[in-house]
Design a protein around this motif. Structure first.
Motif, PDB file in Angstrom:
ATOM      1  N   PHE A   1      -1.056   1.039   1.068  1.00  0.00           N
ATOM      2  CA  PHE A   1      -1.116   2.169   1.996  1.00  0.00           C
ATOM      3  C   PHE A   1       0.211   2.398   2.709  1.00  0.00           C
ATOM      4  O   PHE A   1       0.466   3.496   3.209  1.00  0.00           O
ATOM      5  CB  PHE A   1      -2.254   1.970   2.989  1.00  0.00           C
ATOM      6  N   ALA A   2       1.064   1.377   2.746  1.00  0.00           N
ATOM      7  CA  ALA A   2       2.409   1.589   3.277  1.00  0.00           C
ATOM      8  C   ALA A   2       3.258   2.359   2.273  1.00  0.00           C
ATOM      9  O   ALA A   2       4.114   3.172   2.650  1.00  0.00           O
ATOM     10  CB  ALA A   2       3.067   0.244   3.591  1.00  0.00           C
ATOM     11  N   ALA A   3       3.004   2.125   0.979  1.00  0.00           N
ATOM     12  CA  ALA A   3       3.764   2.807  -0.066  1.00  0.00           C
ATOM     13  C   ALA A   3       3.229   4.207  -0.324  1.00  0.00           C
ATOM     14  O   ALA A   3       3.997   5.130  -0.615  1.00  0.00           O
ATOM     15  CB  ALA A   3       3.730   1.986  -1.360  1.00  0.00           C
ATOM     16  N   TYR A   4       1.903   4.354  -0.228  1.00  0.00           N
ATOM     17  CA  TYR A   4       1.292   5.666  -0.469  1.00  0.00           C
ATOM     18  C   TYR A   4       0.655   6.139   0.827  1.00  0.00           C
ATOM     19  O   TYR A   4      -0.431   5.687   1.210  1.00  0.00           O
ATOM     20  CB  TYR A   4       0.248   5.594  -1.589  1.00  0.00           C
ATOM     21  N   THR A   5       1.324   7.038   1.502  1.00  0.00           N
ATOM     22  CA  THR A   5       0.915   7.418   2.855  1.00  0.00           C
ATOM     23  C   THR A   5       0.024   8.655   2.903  1.00  0.00           C
ATOM     24  O   THR A   5      -0.495   8.998   3.964  1.00  0.00           O
ATOM     25  CB  THR A   5       2.163   7.670   3.723  1.00  0.00           C
ATOM     26  N   ARG A   6      -0.167   9.325   1.769  1.00  0.00           N
ATOM     27  CA  ARG A   6      -1.051  10.486   1.754  1.00  0.00           C
ATOM     28  C   ARG A   6      -2.507  10.037   1.715  1.00  0.00           C
ATOM     29  O   ARG A   6      -2.811   8.943   1.223  1.00  0.00           O
ATOM     30  CB  ARG A   6      -0.757  11.367   0.532  1.00  0.00           C
TER      31      ARG A   6
ATOM     32  N   GLN B   1      -5.858   5.270 -16.085  1.00  0.00           N
ATOM     33  CA  GLN B   1      -5.898   6.630 -16.635  1.00  0.00           C
ATOM     34  C   GLN B   1      -7.339   7.122 -16.749  1.00  0.00           C
ATOM     35  O   GLN B   1      -7.637   8.277 -16.424  1.00  0.00           O
ATOM     36  CB  GLN B   1      -5.224   6.657 -18.000  1.00  0.00           C
ATOM     37  N   ALA B   2      -8.229   6.249 -17.209  1.00  0.00           N
ATOM     38  CA  ALA B   2      -9.631   6.647 -17.379  1.00  0.00           C
ATOM     39  C   ALA B   2     -10.291   6.931 -16.033  1.00  0.00           C
ATOM     40  O   ALA B   2     -11.014   7.923 -15.876  1.00  0.00           O
ATOM     41  CB  ALA B   2     -10.395   5.548 -18.113  1.00  0.00           C
ATOM     42  N   PHE B   3     -10.046   6.068 -15.055  1.00  0.00           N
ATOM     43  CA  PHE B   3     -10.660   6.237 -13.738  1.00  0.00           C
ATOM     44  C   PHE B   3     -10.095   7.444 -12.985  1.00  0.00           C
ATOM     45  O   PHE B   3     -10.810   8.131 -12.262  1.00  0.00           O
ATOM     46  CB  PHE B   3     -10.456   4.984 -12.897  1.00  0.00           C
ATOM     47  N   MET B   4      -8.796   7.695 -13.165  1.00  0.00           N
ATOM     48  CA  MET B   4      -8.115   8.704 -12.354  1.00  0.00           C
ATOM     49  C   MET B   4      -7.839   9.994 -13.115  1.00  0.00           C
ATOM     50  O   MET B   4      -7.124  10.864 -12.611  1.00  0.00           O
ATOM     51  CB  MET B   4      -6.783   8.129 -11.845  1.00  0.00           C
TER      52      MET B   4
ATOM     53  N   ARG C   1      -1.222  11.395  -9.247  1.00  0.00           N
ATOM     54  CA  ARG C   1      -1.680  10.228 -10.015  1.00  0.00           C
ATOM     55  C   ARG C   1      -0.548   9.215 -10.212  1.00  0.00           C
ATOM     56  O   ARG C   1      -0.745   8.019 -10.022  1.00  0.00           O
ATOM     57  CB  ARG C   1      -2.230  10.676 -11.371  1.00  0.00           C
ATOM     58  N   GLU C   2       0.625   9.707 -10.596  1.00  0.00           N
ATOM     59  CA  GLU C   2       1.730   8.780 -10.825  1.00  0.00           C
ATOM     60  C   GLU C   2       2.181   8.097  -9.531  1.00  0.00           C
ATOM     61  O   GLU C   2       2.383   6.870  -9.528  1.00  0.00           O
ATOM     62  CB  GLU C   2       2.914   9.477 -11.492  1.00  0.00           C
ATOM     63  N   PRO C   3       2.349   8.834  -8.407  1.00  0.00           N
ATOM     64  CA  PRO C   3       2.701   8.139  -7.163  1.00  0.00           C
ATOM     65  C   PRO C   3       1.670   7.088  -6.751  1.00  0.00           C
ATOM     66  O   PRO C   3       2.040   6.024  -6.234  1.00  0.00           O
ATOM     67  CB  PRO C   3       2.779   9.277  -6.132  1.00  0.00           C
ATOM     68  N   ILE C   4       0.392   7.366  -6.983  1.00  0.00           N
ATOM     69  CA  ILE C   4      -0.643   6.382  -6.662  1.00  0.00           C
ATOM     70  C   ILE C   4      -0.480   5.154  -7.548  1.00  0.00           C
ATOM     71  O   ILE C   4      -0.561   4.007  -7.076  1.00  0.00           O
ATOM     72  CB  ILE C   4      -2.049   6.994  -6.824  1.00  0.00           C
ATOM     73  N   LEU C   5      -0.256   5.371  -8.843  1.00  0.00           N
ATOM     74  CA  LEU C   5      -0.070   4.237  -9.757  1.00  0.00           C
ATOM     75  C   LEU C   5       1.156   3.422  -9.365  1.00  0.00           C
ATOM     76  O   LEU C   5       1.108   2.185  -9.342  1.00  0.00           O
ATOM     77  CB  LEU C   5       0.078   4.747 -11.187  1.00  0.00           C
ATOM     78  N   ARG C   6       2.256   4.095  -9.053  1.00  0.00           N
ATOM     79  CA  ARG C   6       3.470   3.376  -8.660  1.00  0.00           C
ATOM     80  C   ARG C   6       3.216   2.545  -7.396  1.00  0.00           C
ATOM     81  O   ARG C   6       3.665   1.393  -7.304  1.00  0.00           O
ATOM     82  CB  ARG C   6       4.615   4.368  -8.415  1.00  0.00           C
ATOM     83  N   SER C   7       2.492   3.112  -6.449  1.00  0.00           N
ATOM     84  CA  SER C   7       2.206   2.401  -5.207  1.00  0.00           C
ATOM     85  C   SER C   7       1.287   1.218  -5.453  1.00  0.00           C
ATOM     86  O   SER C   7       1.455   0.141  -4.864  1.00  0.00           O
ATOM     87  CB  SER C   7       1.575   3.360  -4.194  1.00  0.00           C
ATOM     88  N   LEU C   8       0.316   1.406  -6.340  1.00  0.00           N
ATOM     89  CA  LEU C   8      -0.614   0.317  -6.664  1.00  0.00           C
ATOM     90  C   LEU C   8       0.127  -0.847  -7.309  1.00  0.00           C
ATOM     91  O   LEU C   8      -0.057  -2.013  -6.922  1.00  0.00           O
ATOM     92  CB  LEU C   8      -1.708   0.850  -7.592  1.00  0.00           C
TER      93      LEU C   8
END
Length: 228
Positions: free
Chosen positions: A15-20, A61-64, A73-80
């Motif tokens: 959540f620090a990496a993905y703030t949206r 990819q399947a879930f999202m 999607r990509e920013p979420i994956l990068r943050s994860l």
């Protein structure tokens, strides 16, 4: 990864990496991916390999797949992956290389290598053989659901490229599992759960989309009514 890191540490890092704000339907998906992978990669027996990388990216990819807005999607994956202290570029490169096996190499030869019945020469088949041999020979291999997802998706793709029917594809997967000393029954159970989970997310998204559309139609009808 530092094994002293806790699940809470990993969640905070995400959540620090993905703030949206995360789309409400997918909050639990992200939470479960963070927890599942944190517990896996902090386990002392965990060893990164391209099959796990393929499984993680395939599951994400399947879930999202229907996540909106799509450009997040990509920013979420990068943050994860950052929160899990995994290398985004490495996972993408490894998964892409293994996914292309079915297109770039003779499919039957790939399957023979994956079942341990063929000794490859130099090149990519040898890399495949060396990776699988490393899994077979590790003292305590840490199987995971995501490894299972990766293994099944890779074997299925190569078996389809070899024009095998469903029964033959299942038999090849069983042979690969036997070679890797992976419990096929457990893998099959994990794949059934994975399929149910992806279907559940798709249905939930469809329900929400229907509700949004219905609400939009009502507002439009009210607007027309008020204007007349």
């Amino acid at each position: 990864m530092n094994s002293k890191r806790t699940v809470s540490d990993t969640k905070r890092a995400f959540f620090a990496a993905y703030t949206r704000p995360v789309n409400s339907i997918y909050r639990r998906v992200i939470d479960e991916l963070l927890v599942e992978n944190h517990l896996l990669v902090t386990n002392q027996d965990f060893r990164y390999d391209p099959i796990y990388a393929t499984g993680l990216l395939t599951a994400f990819q399947a879930f999202m797949d229907s996540y909106s807005p799509a450009d997040q999607r990509e920013p979420i994956l990068r943050s994860l992956l950052s929160a899990l202290q995994l290398n985004y570029d490495q996972l993408q490169a490894d998964a892409a290389q293994w996914r292309s096996l079915a297109m770039d190499l003779p499919a039957l030869e790939v399957l023979e290598v994956m079942t341990g019945t063929r000794e490859p020469g130099d090149g990519r088949l040898r890399t495949v053989r060396d990776t699988l041999t490393g899994i077979v020979n590790v003292e305590r291999f840490k199987y995971s659901r995501l490894f299972g997802v990766g293994l099944m998706s890779l074997v299925d793709a190569v078996a389809r490229a070899a024009s095998l029917n469903e029964k033959e594809r299942t038999e090849k997967l069983q042979q690969v599992c036997q070679y890797l000393k992976v419990d096929y029954t457990r893998l099959k159970r994990d794949m059934d759960i994975y399929t149910l989970a992806t279907d559940r997310i798709k249905r939930a998204k469809e329900v929400v989309d229907d509700l949004v559309q219905a609400d939009r139609r009502k507002r439009e009808e009210r607007a027309v009514s008020q204007s007349t």
